[in-house]
Design a protein around this motif. Structure first.
Motif, PDB file in Angstrom:
ATOM      1  N   THR A  11     -16.231  13.351  -0.015  1.00 41.37           N
ATOM      2  CA  THR A  11     -16.758  13.170  -1.371  1.00 41.37           C
ATOM      3  C   THR A  11     -15.833  12.374  -2.277  1.00 41.37           C
ATOM      4  O   THR A  11     -16.266  11.903  -3.329  1.00 41.37           O
ATOM      5  N   ALA A  12     -14.558  12.256  -1.919  1.00 43.80           N
ATOM      6  CA  ALA A  12     -13.623  11.489  -2.748  1.00 43.80           C
ATOM      7  C   ALA A  12     -12.520  10.929  -1.869  1.00 43.80           C
ATOM      8  O   ALA A  12     -12.079  11.566  -0.920  1.00 43.80           O
ATOM      9  N   SER A  13     -12.078   9.723  -2.221  1.00 44.97           N
ATOM     10  CA  SER A  13     -11.041   9.049  -1.462  1.00 44.97           C
ATOM     11  C   SER A  13     -10.125   8.299  -2.420  1.00 44.97           C
ATOM     12  O   SER A  13     -10.567   7.819  -3.464  1.00 44.97           O
ATOM     13  N   VAL A  14      -8.864   8.190  -2.044  1.00 46.14           N
ATOM     14  CA  VAL A  14      -7.889   7.442  -2.834  1.00 46.14           C
ATOM     15  C   VAL A  14      -7.171   6.469  -1.916  1.00 46.14           C
ATOM     16  O   VAL A  14      -6.738   6.835  -0.832  1.00 46.14           O
ATOM     17  N   SER A  15      -7.044   5.241  -2.375  1.00 52.65           N
ATOM     18  CA  SER A  15      -6.239   4.254  -1.670  1.00 52.65           C
ATOM     19  C   SER A  15      -5.119   3.832  -2.604  1.00 52.65           C
ATOM     20  O   SER A  15      -5.366   3.248  -3.661  1.00 52.65           O
ATOM     21  N   HIS A  16      -3.901   4.174  -2.237  1.00 50.60           N
ATOM     22  CA  HIS A  16      -2.752   3.704  -3.017  1.00 50.60           C
ATOM     23  C   HIS A  16      -2.037   2.660  -2.183  1.00 50.60           C
ATOM     24  O   HIS A  16      -1.537   2.959  -1.097  1.00 50.60           O
ATOM     25  N   CYS A  17      -1.986   1.469  -2.692  1.00 48.56           N
ATOM     26  CA  CYS A  17      -1.588   0.269  -1.963  1.00 48.56           C
ATOM     27  C   CYS A  17      -2.461   0.206  -0.713  1.00 48.56           C
ATOM     28  O   CYS A  17      -3.431   0.930  -0.604  1.00 48.56           O
ATOM     29  N   GLY A  18      -2.240  -0.663   0.171  1.00 51.78           N
ATOM     30  CA  GLY A  18      -3.113  -0.750   1.335  1.00 51.78           C
ATOM     31  C   GLY A  18      -4.543  -1.100   0.971  1.00 51.78           C
ATOM     32  O   GLY A  18      -5.452  -0.989   1.788  1.00 51.78           O
ATOM     33  N   CYS A  19      -4.767  -1.508  -0.273  1.00 53.16           N
ATOM     34  CA  CYS A  19      -6.112  -1.875  -0.731  1.00 53.16           C
ATOM     35  C   CYS A  19      -6.233  -3.398  -0.781  1.00 53.16           C
ATOM     36  O   CYS A  19      -6.996  -3.935  -1.557  1.00 53.16           O
ATOM     37  N   ILE A  20      -5.473  -4.053   0.060  1.00 53.57           N
ATOM     38  CA  ILE A  20      -5.458  -5.512   0.096  1.00 53.57           C
ATOM     39  C   ILE A  20      -6.583  -6.020   0.996  1.00 53.57           C
ATOM     40  O   ILE A  20      -6.668  -5.649   2.167  1.00 53.57           O
ATOM     41  N   PRO A  21      -7.483  -6.825   0.446  1.00 51.28           N
ATOM     42  CA  PRO A  21      -8.536  -7.394   1.277  1.00 51.28           C
ATOM     43  C   PRO A  21      -7.951  -8.269   2.387  1.00 51.28           C
ATOM     44  O   PRO A  21      -6.863  -8.831   2.242  1.00 51.28           O
ATOM     45  N   TYR A  22      -8.666  -8.395   3.481  1.00 47.95           N
ATOM     46  CA  TYR A  22      -8.205  -9.227   4.585  1.00 47.95           C
ATOM     47  C   TYR A  22      -7.896 -10.653   4.123  1.00 47.95           C
ATOM     48  O   TYR A  22      -6.961 -11.276   4.591  1.00 47.95           O
ATOM     49  N   ARG A  23      -8.702 -11.163   3.193  1.00 46.09           N
ATOM     50  CA  ARG A  23      -8.514 -12.552   2.762  1.00 46.09           C
ATOM     51  C   ARG A  23      -7.154 -12.775   2.107  1.00 46.09           C
ATOM     52  O   ARG A  23      -6.708 -13.903   1.983  1.00 46.09           O
ATOM     53  N   TYR A  24      -6.480 -11.694   1.681  1.00 42.92           N
ATOM     54  CA  TYR A  24      -5.131 -11.808   1.124  1.00 42.92           C
ATOM     55  C   TYR A  24      -4.064 -11.280   2.084  1.00 42.92           C
ATOM     56  O   TYR A  24      -2.883 -11.339   1.784  1.00 42.92           O
ATOM     57  N   SER A  25      -4.454 -10.728   3.201  1.00 43.73           N
ATOM     58  CA  SER A  25      -3.502 -10.133   4.144  1.00 43.73           C
ATOM     59  C   SER A  25      -2.973 -11.093   5.177  1.00 43.73           C
ATOM     60  O   SER A  25      -1.969 -10.823   5.807  1.00 43.73           O
ATOM     61  N   LEU A  26      -3.683 -12.136   5.410  1.00 43.25           N
ATOM     62  CA  LEU A  26      -3.316 -13.018   6.512  1.00 43.25           C
ATOM     63  C   LEU A  26      -2.216 -13.987   6.089  1.00 43.25           C
ATOM     64  O   LEU A  26      -2.344 -15.200   6.170  1.00 43.25           O
ATOM     65  N   THR A  27      -1.112 -13.406   5.625  1.00 42.29           N
ATOM     66  CA  THR A  27       0.055 -14.170   5.198  1.00 42.29           C
ATOM     67  C   THR A  27       1.282 -13.608   5.900  1.00 42.29           C
ATOM     68  O   THR A  27       1.259 -12.504   6.437  1.00 42.29           O
ATOM     69  N   HIS A  28       2.356 -14.364   5.876  1.00 40.75           N
ATOM     70  CA  HIS A  28       3.582 -13.935   6.548  1.00 40.75           C
ATOM     71  C   HIS A  28       4.231 -12.724   5.870  1.00 40.75           C
ATOM     72  O   HIS A  28       4.935 -11.967   6.522  1.00 40.75           O
ATOM     73  N   ASP A  29       3.987 -12.533   4.575  1.00 38.57           N
ATOM     74  CA  ASP A  29       4.655 -11.422   3.881  1.00 38.57           C
ATOM     75  C   ASP A  29       3.873 -10.119   3.914  1.00 38.57           C
ATOM     76  O   ASP A  29       4.356  -9.090   3.479  1.00 38.57           O
ATOM     77  N   THR A  30       2.647 -10.108   4.439  1.00 38.39           N
ATOM     78  CA  THR A  30       1.894  -8.856   4.506  1.00 38.39           C
ATOM     79  C   THR A  30       1.432  -8.538   5.917  1.00 38.39           C
ATOM     80  O   THR A  30       1.839  -7.559   6.495  1.00 38.39           O
ATOM     81  N   GLY A  31       0.550  -9.327   6.448  1.00 36.47           N
ATOM     82  CA  GLY A  31      -0.023  -9.019   7.751  1.00 36.47           C
ATOM     83  C   GLY A  31      -1.131  -7.992   7.627  1.00 36.47           C
ATOM     84  O   GLY A  31      -1.365  -7.425   6.569  1.00 36.47           O
ATOM     85  N   VAL A  32      -1.825  -7.763   8.689  1.00 39.30           N
ATOM     86  CA  VAL A  32      -2.938  -6.818   8.713  1.00 39.30           C
ATOM     87  C   VAL A  32      -2.452  -5.514   9.334  1.00 39.30           C
ATOM     88  O   VAL A  32      -1.770  -5.522  10.356  1.00 39.30           O
ATOM     89  N   GLN A  33      -2.809  -4.402   8.706  1.00 40.12           N
ATOM     90  CA  GLN A  33      -2.440  -3.104   9.253  1.00 40.12           C
ATOM     91  C   GLN A  33      -3.150  -2.910  10.594  1.00 40.12           C
ATOM     92  O   GLN A  33      -4.371  -2.992  10.674  1.00 40.12           O
ATOM     93  N   ALA A  34      -2.385  -2.642  11.618  1.00 40.15           N
ATOM     94  CA  ALA A  34      -2.925  -2.570  12.977  1.00 40.15           C
ATOM     95  C   ALA A  34      -4.044  -1.546  13.118  1.00 40.15           C
ATOM     96  O   ALA A  34      -5.006  -1.763  13.861  1.00 40.15           O
ATOM     97  N   GLU A  35      -3.952  -0.427  12.419  1.00 38.02           N
ATOM     98  CA  GLU A  35      -4.975   0.609  12.568  1.00 38.02           C
ATOM     99  C   GLU A  35      -6.326   0.197  11.989  1.00 38.02           C
ATOM    100  O   GLU A  35      -7.336   0.860  12.214  1.00 38.02           O
ATOM    101  N   PHE A  36      -6.371  -0.906  11.235  1.00 36.33           N
ATOM    102  CA  PHE A  36      -7.622  -1.373  10.647  1.00 36.33           C
ATOM    103  C   PHE A  36      -8.137  -2.643  11.301  1.00 36.33           C
ATOM    104  O   PHE A  36      -8.968  -3.341  10.756  1.00 36.33           O
ATOM    105  N   VAL A  37      -7.648  -2.946  12.483  1.00 35.06           N
ATOM    106  CA  VAL A  37      -8.079  -4.155  13.180  1.00 35.06           C
ATOM    107  C   VAL A  37      -9.331  -3.838  14.002  1.00 35.06           C
ATOM    108  O   VAL A  37      -9.320  -2.986  14.884  1.00 35.06           O
TER     109      VAL A  37
END
Length: 115
Positions: A11-37
Motif C-alpha cells: 500500500t505504500a513505498s518509499v524510494s530514497h535515492c535509487g530513483c534515477i531513471p534509466y535514461r540518466y543511469s547509463l553514464t560512467h558515474d552511476t551505472g544501472v543497479q544490477a538487481e533492476f536489470v
C-alpha cells in the motif's frame, strides 16, 4: 519503486535515492543497479513504465540535489503524477548521498499516513 508494480498488496513505498531513471543511469558515474536489470527493458521502457503498473500503492520519492543516484527524480515525479495522481509525493533535500534523521522522519511519517 519496483515491488508495488508486481505485488498489489503493498500500500505504500518509499524510494530514497535509487530513483534515477534509466535514461540518466547509463553514464560512467552511476551505472544501472544490477538487481533492476531486465534484458531489453531499457531499450523501450523506463521507470515511469514501472510506476504505470502500480496498483493502489502510494509512493514517496525522496531525493537529494547533489546525489548522482537521485538524478532525474523531479522528472520521474512529474511522470509518476500522470499515473498515481495524489498518491505520489516528492521530498527533495539540499544534500548529497545521505539519509539523515529528518529524511527518515519524513519517510516514517509518509508510511504511517499511507499504510
Amino acid at each position: 519503486l519496483w515491488a508495488p508494480a508486481f505485488d498489489h498488496r503493498i500500500t505504500a513505498s518509499v524510494s530514497h535515492c535509487g530513483c534515477i531513471p534509466y535514461r540518466y543511469s547509463l553514464t560512467h558515474d552511476t551505472g544501472v543497479q544490477a538487481e533492476f536489470v531486465l534484458p531489453g527493458f531499457a531499450a523501450a521502457h523506463d521507470l515511469e513504465d514501472v510506476l504505470a503498473r502500480y496498483g493502489p500503492a502510494s509512493l514517496l520519492i525522496s531525493a537529494t540535489s547533489d546525489d548522482r543516484w537521485s538524478r532525474g527524480a523531479e522528472e520521474l515525479f512529474a511522470g509518476a503524477r500522470w499515473f498515481l495522481g495524489d498518491r505520489v509525493e516528492l521530498a527533495m533535500y539540499e544534500a548529497g548521498h545521505v539519509f539523515t534523521a529528518p529524511m527518515r522522519e519524513r519517510t516514517y511519517a509518509f508510511l504511517r499516513q499511507r499504510c
